[in-house]
Write a protein that holds these residues in place. Structure first.
Motif, short mmCIF file in Angstrom:
data_model
loop_
_atom_site.label_atom_id
_atom_site.label_comp_id
_atom_site.label_asym_id
_atom_site.label_seq_id
_atom_site.Cartn_x
_atom_site.Cartn_y
_atom_site.Cartn_z
N ALA A 21 0.82 -1.21 0.00
CA ALA A 21 0.00 0.00 0.00
C ALA A 21 0.86 1.26 0.00
O ALA A 21 0.51 2.26 -0.65
N LEU A 22 1.98 1.24 0.72
CA LEU A 22 2.89 2.39 0.71
C LEU A 22 3.41 2.67 -0.69
O LEU A 22 3.45 3.82 -1.15
N MET A 23 3.81 1.61 -1.38
CA MET A 23 4.34 1.78 -2.74
C MET A 23 3.25 2.29 -3.69
O MET A 23 3.47 3.22 -4.48
N LEU A 47 -4.59 8.30 5.02
CA LEU A 47 -5.90 7.67 4.87
C LEU A 47 -5.96 6.85 3.59
O LEU A 47 -6.53 5.74 3.57
N ILE A 48 -5.38 7.35 2.50
CA ILE A 48 -5.33 6.60 1.25
C ILE A 48 -4.52 5.32 1.44
O ILE A 48 -4.92 4.23 1.00
N GLN A 49 -3.37 5.45 2.10
CA GLN A 49 -2.54 4.28 2.35
C GLN A 49 -3.27 3.25 3.20
O GLN A 49 -3.22 2.03 2.93
N GLY A 50 -3.97 3.71 4.23
CA GLY A 50 -4.70 2.79 5.10
C GLY A 50 -5.80 2.06 4.36
O GLY A 50 -6.01 0.85 4.55
N LEU A 51 -6.53 2.77 3.48
CA LEU A 51 -7.58 2.14 2.70
C LEU A 51 -7.01 1.08 1.77
O LEU A 51 -7.55 -0.02 1.65
N LEU A 52 -5.89 1.42 1.12
CA LEU A 52 -5.25 0.45 0.22
C LEU A 52 -4.75 -0.77 1.01
O LEU A 52 -4.91 -1.91 0.55
N ALA A 53 -4.17 -0.53 2.18
CA ALA A 53 -3.67 -1.65 2.99
C ALA A 53 -4.82 -2.56 3.43
O ALA A 53 -4.69 -3.79 3.43
N ALA A 54 -5.95 -1.96 3.80
CA ALA A 54 -7.10 -2.76 4.22
C ALA A 54 -7.64 -3.59 3.05
O ALA A 54 -7.97 -4.77 3.21
N LEU A 55 -7.71 -2.99 1.87
CA LEU A 55 -8.20 -3.72 0.69
C LEU A 55 -7.26 -4.84 0.30
O LEU A 55 -7.68 -5.96 -0.02
N ILE A 56 -5.95 -4.55 0.31
CA ILE A 56 -4.97 -5.58 -0.05
C ILE A 56 -5.00 -6.72 0.97
O ILE A 56 -4.96 -7.90 0.61
N PHE A 74 -1.69 3.86 9.93
CA PHE A 74 -0.91 5.04 9.55
C PHE A 74 -1.62 6.35 9.88
O PHE A 74 -0.97 7.29 10.36
N PRO A 75 -2.95 6.48 9.65
CA PRO A 75 -3.61 7.71 10.10
C PRO A 75 -3.46 7.93 11.61
O PRO A 75 -3.30 9.07 12.07
N GLY A 76 -3.48 6.85 12.38
CA GLY A 76 -3.28 6.99 13.83
C GLY A 76 -1.90 7.53 14.16
O GLY A 76 -1.74 8.38 15.06
N LEU A 77 -0.87 7.05 13.44
CA LEU A 77 0.48 7.56 13.67
C LEU A 77 0.57 9.05 13.35
O LEU A 77 1.21 9.82 14.07
#
Length: 269
Positions: A21-23, A47-56, A74-77
């Motif tokens: 998701a980061l990449m 938030l975008i990264q978190g959504l992608l990580a959850a989907l992946i 990541f949003p929490g961090l």
């Protein structure tokens, strides 16, 4: 001997999901900035990264309870950085989650809590066992359902088995006032099943084949193996009790003993 499928550790799958998701997020934001001139704040990017990580993670087969963790990590961090919280705050949060969900890391069994509707159906089925039955909850978590069942059937004996340290401690403290309820910090694989009239579990698909073999060898004729939602591959349940909840759960019941016997402790010798 049947070969077991390779073990996929959920924590490693979650880490892989975040790396992917980061990449993907970096490529998406880079293209948006270069081609469209769009730039976003760090919080929006997280938030975008978190959504992608959850989907992946979902596509990789992670359980549903990983969705909010992957989404909010990541949003929490970022939010904690903005509010200048001390660094030990996220560490304590991580340790608490680890101690509650230890089984998800070592045995692919996340902390599933039996819902109120499933608990009612389970209680109604246990009523058919008669007085003095013996019940074990394999992976009892913090013990909510175990204690309520123990209160409902004061003449029966209830045992919980749990290895997640914090979950065990909470359950042990809650069981102290009840004489017919106890909990053991023990792997479910080390708990003898032959002494029980009903064995209940709410685990995951991963351990069900091995649990079936253990139950088939150890459980007495007529004793019930009750699984919340998760099937034994290739072994149809003898009873299927639907649960009226949002997940459309079912209680699946088998008698793994070699010969079926009538319900009740007296029928089992």
């Amino acid at each position: 001997m049947t070969k077991l499928a390779p073990v996929r550790t959920p924590a490693l799958l979650a880490l892989f999901s975040h790396l992917c998701a980061l990449m993907a997020c970096w490529l998406l934001l880079f293209a948006s900035a270069r081609l469209l001139g769009v730039q976003v704040t760090l919080l929006v990017a997280s938030l975008i990264q978190g959504l992608l990580a959850a989907l992946i993670g979902q596509r990789l087969g992670l359980s549903g309870w990983w969705w909010p963790i992957n989404l909010g990590f990541f949003p929490g961090l970022v939010l904690m950085q903005n509010y200048a919280l001390p660094p030990w705050v996220p560490l304590i949060g991580f340790v608490v989650l680890l101690l509650l969900n230890w089984n998800a890391l070592v045995e692919r069994v996340p902390l599933y809590l039996t819902g109120p509707a499933a608990e009612r159906v389970l209680a109604e089925r246990l009523a058919r066992l008669g007085d003095g039955f013996r019940f074990v909850d394999l992976g009892c978590g913090v013990g909510g359902s175990l204690l309520r069942l123990a209160r409902a059937y004061p003449t029966a004996s209830f045992v919980g088995v749990e290895t997640a340290p914090l979950s065990f401690l909470i359950c042990w403290l809650r069981c102290l006032p009840r004489r017919n309820c106890s909990v053991r910090m023990r792997s479910l694989w080390r708990e003898p099943l032959g002494r029980y009239d009903a064995v209940y579990c709410f685990l995951s698909p991963a351990p069900m084949p091995r649990l079936w073999e253990k139950a088939r060898i150890e459980m007495r004729p007529g004793a019930l193996l009750i699984s919340n939602s998760f099937e034994v591959p290739g072994v149809p349940a003898e009873e299927v009790l639907p649960v009226d909840d949002l997940r459309r759960s079912r209680l699946l019941i088998w008698r793994p003993g070699h010969a079926a016997a009538p319900d009740g402790p007296g029928a089992n010798g």
